[in-house]
Motif scaffolding. Sequence first.
Motif, mmCIF file in Angstrom:
data_model
loop_
_atom_site.group_PDB
_atom_site.id
_atom_site.type_symbol
_atom_site.label_atom_id
_atom_site.label_comp_id
_atom_site.label_asym_id
_atom_site.label_seq_id
_atom_site.Cartn_x
_atom_site.Cartn_y
_atom_site.Cartn_z
ATOM 1 N N ALA A 1 54.143 61.428 35.376
ATOM 2 C CA ALA A 1 54.232 61.550 33.924
ATOM 3 C C ALA A 1 53.221 60.635 33.268
ATOM 4 C CB ALA A 1 55.627 61.198 33.438
ATOM 5 N N PHE A 2 53.064 59.444 33.830
ATOM 6 C CA PHE A 2 52.135 58.483 33.259
ATOM 7 C C PHE A 2 50.703 58.861 33.592
ATOM 8 C CE2 PHE A 2 55.215 55.600 31.667
ATOM 9 C CZ PHE A 2 56.320 55.838 32.456
ATOM 10 N N ARG A 3 50.514 59.415 34.758
ATOM 11 C CA ARG A 3 49.177 59.852 35.150
ATOM 12 C C ARG A 3 48.654 60.913 34.213
ATOM 13 N NH1 ARG A 3 46.526 61.584 40.339
ATOM 14 N NH2 ARG A 3 48.391 62.676 40.957
ATOM 15 N N SER B 1 51.747 55.520 45.404
ATOM 16 C CA SER B 1 52.772 56.253 44.668
ATOM 17 C C SER B 1 53.710 57.050 45.557
ATOM 18 C CB SER B 1 52.142 57.164 43.609
ATOM 19 O OG SER B 1 51.384 58.169 44.234
ATOM 20 N N GLU C 1 61.505 58.993 42.718
ATOM 21 C CA GLU C 1 61.014 57.938 41.814
ATOM 22 C C GLU C 1 59.507 57.926 41.660
ATOM 23 O OE1 GLU C 1 64.247 54.407 41.340
ATOM 24 O OE2 GLU C 1 62.354 54.000 42.352
ATOM 25 N N TYR C 2 58.804 58.066 42.794
ATOM 26 C CA TYR C 2 57.354 57.953 42.694
ATOM 27 C C TYR C 2 56.748 59.117 41.912
ATOM 28 C CZ TYR C 2 57.552 61.208 46.614
ATOM 29 O OH TYR C 2 57.836 62.260 47.414
ATOM 30 N N LEU D 1 60.834 59.489 30.628
ATOM 31 C CA LEU D 1 61.461 60.579 29.885
ATOM 32 C C LEU D 1 60.852 60.708 28.490
ATOM 33 C CD1 LEU D 1 65.322 60.636 30.522
ATOM 34 C CD2 LEU D 1 63.615 62.280 31.234
ATOM 35 N N ASP E 1 69.805 61.865 33.550
ATOM 36 C CA ASP E 1 68.582 61.806 32.768
ATOM 37 C C ASP E 1 68.322 63.161 32.160
ATOM 38 O OD1 ASP E 1 66.734 59.501 34.900
ATOM 39 O OD2 ASP E 1 68.272 59.206 33.389
ATOM 40 N N PRO F 1 58.365 69.391 36.660
ATOM 41 C CA PRO F 1 57.571 68.797 35.583
ATOM 42 C C PRO F 1 56.436 67.941 36.121
ATOM 43 C CG PRO F 1 59.683 67.669 35.781
ATOM 44 C CD PRO F 1 59.728 68.856 36.707
ATOM 45 N N ALA F 2 55.328 67.947 35.419
ATOM 46 C CA ALA F 2 54.145 67.155 35.790
ATOM 47 C C ALA F 2 53.672 67.494 37.205
ATOM 48 C CB ALA F 2 54.425 65.653 35.669
ATOM 49 N N ARG G 1 57.906 60.182 39.074
ATOM 50 C CA ARG G 1 57.961 59.870 37.659
ATOM 51 C C ARG G 1 56.631 59.276 37.220
ATOM 52 N NH1 ARG G 1 63.993 57.244 37.508
ATOM 53 N NH2 ARG G 1 65.015 58.977 38.557
ATOM 54 N N PHE G 2 55.949 58.687 38.196
ATOM 55 C CA PHE G 2 54.639 58.115 37.910
ATOM 56 C C PHE G 2 53.664 59.188 37.453
ATOM 57 C CE2 PHE G 2 51.440 55.060 37.870
ATOM 58 C CZ PHE G 2 50.327 55.513 38.534
ATOM 59 N N LEU H 1 64.621 63.826 40.457
ATOM 60 C CA LEU H 1 63.198 63.647 40.730
ATOM 61 C C LEU H 1 62.992 62.404 41.566
ATOM 62 C CD1 LEU H 1 60.826 64.057 37.642
ATOM 63 C CD2 LEU H 1 60.888 65.413 39.719
ATOM 64 N N PHE I 1 66.544 65.371 35.761
ATOM 65 C CA PHE I 1 65.514 64.388 36.085
ATOM 66 C C PHE I 1 65.989 63.368 37.116
ATOM 67 C CE2 PHE I 1 62.017 65.388 33.422
ATOM 68 C CZ PHE I 1 62.528 65.985 32.282
ATOM 69 N N GLU I 2 67.305 63.140 37.150
ATOM 70 C CA GLU I 2 67.817 62.146 38.101
ATOM 71 C C GLU I 2 67.539 62.577 39.533
ATOM 72 O OE1 GLU I 2 69.618 63.924 36.069
ATOM 73 O OE2 GLU I 2 71.082 65.061 37.221
#
Lengths: 84, 154
Positions: free
Chosen positions: B127-129, A5, B121-122, A64, B3, B79-80, B124-125, B119, B116-117
């Motif tokens: 958020a999924f975690r 990541s 890229e990695y 988002l 974003d 965030p996150a 953003r992951f 942030l 957010f633009e």
Amino acid sequence: MKKLSNGQPHSISELTKGTDLTRQAVTKHLRVLESVGIVNGIKSGRESLYRFDPEPLNQAKGYLDIFSEQWDQALNRLKKFVEE
Amino acid sequence: MQDKIERTIELKAPIARVWRALSDYKEFGQWFCLDIKEPFKVGQLTKATLTYPGYEGLLWEVHIKEMQPERLFSFTWHPAAIDPKVDYSVEEPTLVEFKLEQKDYGTCLTLTESGFEKLPEYRRFEAFRMNDGGWAEQLQNIEKYVSKDNVATK
């Protein structure tokens, strides 16, 4: 996933280092991630390198959307809190 | 591409009540699910820990930007930002704004989060975690599957 990541390409050896997983297990893991499109394999000399590709994640759900959902939940809690 | 998140909610409560729920650190902590140690102050960093089930103890930090009573409460944050080993301060923060407007029914609150633009890229992951289900769960399932397999071949 943590190592991947950071956005840099990694070889299987690099990814296996420092974990309890065998090279075989890591390879299997990468194949699955490749099949869903969030990891890309790049041939570099003798070893393949693997890099995390956030595009499918960005498109699939949209990171988002996840942050938005969290805000929706928080705002609903605020609503209950002030309206009681 | 910009974003941005924008959410509007109608609150059947007087604007003063809503303002207090936002600007008073004890009240904010109650509905946001945080343990906040000190009052919000413009230009200062406020630290807290999450009390939300499943995320207890995670660090939460915001830099207060504006406090215009009954109009605007805003802060910047990452965030996150849940990994205690990572120094997020090197990243650009996003801006969270709570705008209040008095209405017949009570208060109209608009929440926007922007930037957010910026942030990486990695990230953003992340958020999924930290998401409850969806990808985070899928990846955990994959890891479990792979680890089990690993044990079997030893």
